[in-house]
Design a protein around this motif. Structure first.
Motif, mmCIF file in Angstrom:
data_model
loop_
_atom_site.group_PDB
_atom_site.id
_atom_site.type_symbol
_atom_site.label_atom_id
_atom_site.label_comp_id
_atom_site.label_asym_id
_atom_site.label_seq_id
_atom_site.Cartn_x
_atom_site.Cartn_y
_atom_site.Cartn_z
ATOM 1 N N SER A 5 -4.124 -13.023 10.091
ATOM 2 C CA SER A 5 -4.295 -11.581 10.300
ATOM 3 C C SER A 5 -2.995 -10.844 9.998
ATOM 4 N N ARG A 6 -1.889 -11.418 10.425
ATOM 5 C CA ARG A 6 -0.589 -10.795 10.158
ATOM 6 C C ARG A 6 -0.262 -10.816 8.674
ATOM 7 N N ILE A 7 -0.566 -11.915 8.003
ATOM 8 C CA ILE A 7 -0.331 -11.999 6.555
ATOM 9 C C ILE A 7 -1.191 -10.974 5.822
ATOM 10 N N TYR A 8 -2.448 -10.864 6.211
ATOM 11 C CA TYR A 8 -3.350 -9.896 5.587
ATOM 12 C C TYR A 8 -2.830 -8.471 5.797
ATOM 13 N N GLN A 9 -2.398 -8.155 6.996
ATOM 14 C CA GLN A 9 -1.878 -6.813 7.277
ATOM 15 C C GLN A 9 -0.592 -6.556 6.492
ATOM 16 N N LYS A 10 0.247 -7.566 6.371
ATOM 17 C CA LYS A 10 1.491 -7.419 5.612
ATOM 18 C C LYS A 10 1.185 -7.143 4.139
ATOM 19 N N THR A 11 0.190 -7.826 3.591
ATOM 20 C CA THR A 11 -0.210 -7.593 2.207
ATOM 21 C C THR A 11 -0.722 -6.170 2.030
ATOM 22 N N LEU A 12 -1.502 -5.687 2.990
ATOM 23 C CA LEU A 12 -1.969 -4.300 2.926
ATOM 24 C C LEU A 12 -0.796 -3.329 2.997
ATOM 25 N N ASP A 13 0.204 -3.658 3.787
ATOM 26 C CA ASP A 13 1.395 -2.809 3.863
ATOM 27 C C ASP A 13 2.160 -2.800 2.534
ATOM 28 N N TRP A 14 2.301 -3.981 1.913
ATOM 29 C CA TRP A 14 2.969 -4.048 0.607
ATOM 30 C C TRP A 14 2.228 -3.213 -0.418
ATOM 31 N N ALA A 15 0.898 -3.198 -0.327
ATOM 32 C CA ALA A 15 0.090 -2.443 -1.284
ATOM 33 C C ALA A 15 0.353 -0.945 -1.194
ATOM 34 N N GLN A 16 0.869 -0.488 -0.066
ATOM 35 C CA GLN A 16 1.167 0.933 0.099
ATOM 36 C C GLN A 16 2.613 1.271 -0.262
ATOM 37 N N SER A 17 3.410 0.278 -0.524
ATOM 38 C CA SER A 17 4.813 0.501 -0.844
ATOM 39 C C SER A 17 4.942 1.309 -2.135
ATOM 40 N N LYS A 18 6.020 2.051 -2.259
ATOM 41 C CA LYS A 18 6.251 2.804 -3.487
ATOM 42 C C LYS A 18 6.583 1.867 -4.645
ATOM 43 N N PHE A 19 6.896 0.606 -4.343
ATOM 44 C CA PHE A 19 7.207 -0.378 -5.372
ATOM 45 C C PHE A 19 6.022 -1.287 -5.699
ATOM 46 N N ALA A 20 4.864 -1.029 -5.103
ATOM 47 C CA ALA A 20 3.703 -1.924 -5.260
ATOM 48 C C ALA A 20 3.327 -2.129 -6.720
ATOM 49 N N ILE A 21 3.340 -1.077 -7.506
ATOM 50 C CA ILE A 21 2.932 -1.190 -8.913
ATOM 51 C C ILE A 21 3.905 -2.103 -9.670
ATOM 52 N N TYR A 22 5.178 -2.061 -9.302
ATOM 53 C CA TYR A 22 6.171 -2.930 -9.952
ATOM 54 C C TYR A 22 5.965 -4.383 -9.534
ATOM 55 N N TRP A 23 5.709 -4.593 -8.242
ATOM 56 C CA TRP A 23 5.431 -5.951 -7.768
ATOM 57 C C TRP A 23 4.182 -6.511 -8.432
ATOM 58 N N LEU A 24 3.170 -5.680 -8.564
ATOM 59 C CA LEU A 24 1.925 -6.113 -9.212
ATOM 60 C C LEU A 24 2.204 -6.527 -10.653
ATOM 61 N N SER A 25 2.994 -5.754 -11.359
ATOM 62 C CA SER A 25 3.334 -6.063 -12.750
ATOM 63 C C SER A 25 4.122 -7.366 -12.856
ATOM 64 N N ILE A 26 5.120 -7.509 -11.998
ATOM 65 C CA ILE A 26 5.969 -8.708 -12.033
ATOM 66 C C ILE A 26 5.169 -9.957 -11.678
ATOM 67 N N ILE A 27 4.383 -9.878 -10.616
ATOM 68 C CA ILE A 27 3.575 -11.031 -10.202
ATOM 69 C C ILE A 27 2.562 -11.389 -11.284
ATOM 70 N N SER A 28 1.935 -10.385 -11.893
ATOM 71 C CA SER A 28 0.956 -10.636 -12.956
ATOM 72 C C SER A 28 1.598 -11.364 -14.127
ATOM 73 N N PHE A 29 2.795 -10.942 -14.504
ATOM 74 C CA PHE A 29 3.506 -11.566 -15.619
ATOM 75 C C PHE A 29 3.916 -12.997 -15.277
ATOM 76 N N LEU A 30 4.582 -13.173 -14.146
ATOM 77 C CA LEU A 30 5.115 -14.491 -13.797
ATOM 78 C C LEU A 30 4.031 -15.509 -13.478
ATOM 79 N N GLU A 31 2.951 -15.074 -12.850
ATOM 80 C CA GLU A 31 1.873 -16.001 -12.492
ATOM 81 C C GLU A 31 1.204 -16.556 -13.749
#
Length: 190
Positions: A5-31
């Motif tokens: 539950s805490r991990i899920y909530q933390k992921t939802l919090d990251w999704a609201q970060s102003k850097f979320a789009i950058y993290w999404l791009s980086i993770i998509s590329f590296l994965e």
């Protein structure tokens, strides 16, 4: 214990970060090229949940950066095979059967890996090492990755609130259940 539950909530919090789009791009590329996890779906879904009006924009970004990462994996595979052959760590005869198989079914291997939970990076590196033609590699990657991420974005956009409520209720049970399944699977295999 409510670890998941805490991990899920933390992921939802990251999704609201102003850097979320950058993290999404980086993770998509590296994965798609070198990282084993996390898959970009883990960030795409909560981002689409929090901002459903941008769900398809997030899917497009995920698709494009994932395919760019796939191209990096393709190049890595090409370099890796040359290194292994030059260093005589593998013999050319050892790759002949893989090459024949990949020449015949490579586009399907890449397509299935790009859409399914099978690690896409294995297909990208193999495609590069087996010298799969680049244009079909790019096209099938765009189609299959796009289908996967747009499907996720569409499902979250349509059923997001219901899924969010369900996950908040059952996420810990699902997490612990998955751990038990993995343990039994490992015991069964060994």
């Amino acid at each position: 214990m409510q670890i998941f539950s805490r991990i899920y909530q933390k992921t939802l919090d990251w999704a609201q970060s102003k850097f979320a789009i950058y993290w999404l791009s980086i993770i998509s590329f590296l994965e798609s090229s070198i990282l084993p996890y996390p898959p970009p779906d883990v960030l795409l879904a909560p981002m689409a949940l929090r901002r459903p009006n941008k769900a398809y924009q997030f899917a497009l970004i995920t698709t494009l950066f994932s395919v760019l990462g796939g191209l990096a994996g393709y190049l890595l595979g090409d370099v890796l095979l040359d290194f292994l052959l030059t260093a005589e760590l593998i013999k050319p005869d050892a790759i002949t059967s893989v090459k024949v198989f990949f020449d015949q079914y490579g586009i399907w291997v890449v397509g299935v890996a790009a859409f399914s939970p099978i690690p896409y990076k294995l297909a990208t590196i193999t495609a590069g090492s087996m010298a799969m033609p680049l244009l079909p590699f790019i096209l099938i990657s765009l189609v299959a990755r796009g289908a996967r991420y747009y499907l996720i974005a569409g499902l979250v956009k349509t059923y997001g609130d219901q899924c969010d409520q369900w996950l908040k209720k059952y996420i810990d049970r699902l997490g612990y259940g998955l751990i038990v399944i993995v343990i039994f699977g490992a015991l069964y295999v060994s």
